[in-house]
Write a protein that holds these residues in place. Sequence first.
Motif, PDB file in Angstrom:
ATOM      1  N   GLU A 272       0.838  -1.208   0.000  1.00 54.67           N
ATOM      2  CA  GLU A 272       0.000   0.000   0.000  1.00 54.67           C
ATOM      3  C   GLU A 272       0.870   1.253   0.000  1.00 54.67           C
ATOM      4  OE1 GLU A 272      -3.557  -1.601   2.744  1.00 54.67           O
ATOM      5  OE2 GLU A 272      -2.791   0.372   3.347  1.00 54.67           O
ATOM      6  N   VAL A 273       1.866   1.237   0.892  1.00 53.56           N
ATOM      7  CA  VAL A 273       2.759   2.396   1.015  1.00 53.56           C
ATOM      8  C   VAL A 273       3.492   2.649  -0.303  1.00 53.56           C
ATOM      9  CG1 VAL A 273       4.926   3.141   2.121  1.00 53.56           C
ATOM     10  CG2 VAL A 273       3.032   2.305   3.521  1.00 53.56           C
ATOM     11  N   LEU A 274       3.934   1.573  -0.946  1.00 55.73           N
ATOM     12  CA  LEU A 274       4.641   1.728  -2.224  1.00 55.73           C
ATOM     13  C   LEU A 274       3.707   2.306  -3.295  1.00 55.73           C
ATOM     14  CD1 LEU A 274       6.751  -1.577  -2.291  1.00 55.73           C
ATOM     15  CD2 LEU A 274       7.659   0.755  -2.164  1.00 55.73           C
ATOM     16  N   ARG A 275       2.474   1.853  -3.264  1.00 60.04           N
ATOM     17  CA  ARG A 275       1.493   2.366  -4.226  1.00 60.04           C
ATOM     18  C   ARG A 275       1.229   3.849  -3.983  1.00 60.04           C
ATOM     19  NH1 ARG A 275      -1.253  -2.366  -4.336  1.00 60.04           N
ATOM     20  NH2 ARG A 275      -2.336  -1.846  -2.414  1.00 60.04           N
ATOM     21  N   GLU A 276       1.003   4.194  -2.712  1.00 63.06           N
ATOM     22  CA  GLU A 276       0.743   5.601  -2.367  1.00 63.06           C
ATOM     23  C   GLU A 276       1.924   6.483  -2.780  1.00 63.06           C
ATOM     24  OE1 GLU A 276      -1.753   4.329   1.626  1.00 63.06           O
ATOM     25  OE2 GLU A 276       0.103   5.494   1.869  1.00 63.06           O
ATOM     26  N   GLU A 277       3.127   5.967  -2.505  1.00 61.02           N
ATOM     27  CA  GLU A 277       4.315   6.745  -2.836  1.00 61.02           C
ATOM     28  C   GLU A 277       4.385   6.997  -4.337  1.00 61.02           C
ATOM     29  OE1 GLU A 277       8.693   5.921  -1.488  1.00 61.02           O
ATOM     30  OE2 GLU A 277       8.429   5.198  -3.534  1.00 61.02           O
TER      31      GLU A 277
END
Length: 292
Positions: A272-277
Motif C-alpha cells: 500500500e505504502v509503495l502504491r501511495e508513494e
Amino acid sequence: YNAKKPGIEFCFYSAQMNQKLQERTRLEFELWMALEREEFFLEYQPIMDARTGRIAAVEALVRWMSPEKGRVMPDSFIPLAEATGIIVPLGEWVLKTACTKLRQWLDAGCLPIRMSVNISGCHFMRSELCRMVEEAAEQTGVDLGLLELELTETCLVKDVEETAAKLWYLKGLNVSIGIDDFGTGYSSLQYLKNFPIDHLKIDRAFIKNVCELPDERAIVEAIIGIAKAMELHVIAEGVETLEQAQYLAHRGCDELQGYYYHRPLSEERLLEVLREERERFEQGTVGGACEA
Ligand code: C2E
Ligand code: MG
Ligand code: MG
Ligand code: MG
C-alpha cells in the motif's frame, strides 16, 4: 551464603539453574517446531533515499507468531537460534522468503527497490552462505543486484581470509554487503580497506541523541566522513524525528531508516505504502529530507 546450611543453598541454586536450562531447552524445541510449522514471518521496514525521499530499499525483519506466546520479536529468539544452530535453516528461510517476495512485488509492477537481509555472524561463518544465495536466486529468479546482506562487524573479524573469500564471491554474484550497527562492534577499521563493503549502517544508539549531544554528533560525523572518503554508502537507522532526518541528510547520509518514516510493515501495508508513494511521486509532491 549460609555455611551451616550448604545443602539448602545448593538446592536453591541448582533448582534455578535447572529451571533456566529447562526453559532454554523448551524454547529451543519450540523454535525447531516453529520452523517446521512455518510460524515465522517477515516484516519490511522501508529505507528512504535522503535526496529523493523515496523508498530505496526495505529491510526484512523476522518475527515469530508463537501459538502460546503470541508475537515474539527477534531479540528474544535470535540469540538462542544462533547458539543452537537453528539460525542456519532460519536464515535460509528468511533469505529465500525475502527473495521470493521481492520477485513477486516486481512482477506485480512495483518499482525496483533493494531487499536487505540480516545475516548472523555464526551463519555467515558456519554454513555455505554463498551456495544458499545462489540457490535463492535460481529458485526465485530475483536479480541479485537488488539483494544486500547486513553483516555485523564481529562477524568479519574471525577468519579474515575466509571472510574475504566469501565476500568477494558474493560481490561476484552482484550482491551488496553492508555493515549493520556500525560503530558498536569490535571495529578494526582495517577490514573496510580489505573487504568489498558497499555500505555502513550507523547504529541507532548514535542517532538517538545526535541533535542534542556533541559527542554523538562527532561520532556520527566521523562515520559519515570515513564512509565518504572510502566511497561507501552510508545509512542511518533509528531515525525518529524530522530534526534528525534533516541533520543526517545535510551531513551527507545517503539513506535514512526509522520510525519517523515507517515502522516495520506487513507485506500488505508495504505494498500500500509503495502504491501511495508512486501516486504522490507521479503528482510531484515527494521530496527528500535535504529539501525539507
Ligand atoms: P537491526 O538489524 O539493527 O534492525 C533494526 C531494529 O531496529 C529493528 O528491530 C527495527 O524494528 C528497529 N528500529 C527501526 N527503526 C527504529 C526507530 O526509529 N527506533 C527504534 N527504537 N527502533 C527502530 P527488530 O525488528 O526488533 O530487530 C532487532 C534485531 O534482530 C535486528 O537489528 C537484527 O539484528 C535482528 N534480526 C531481525 N531479523 C533478523 C533476521 O532475519 N536474521 C537475523 N540473523 N537477525 C535478525
Ligand atoms: Mg539490520
Ligand atoms: Mg542495525
Ligand atoms: Mg541495531
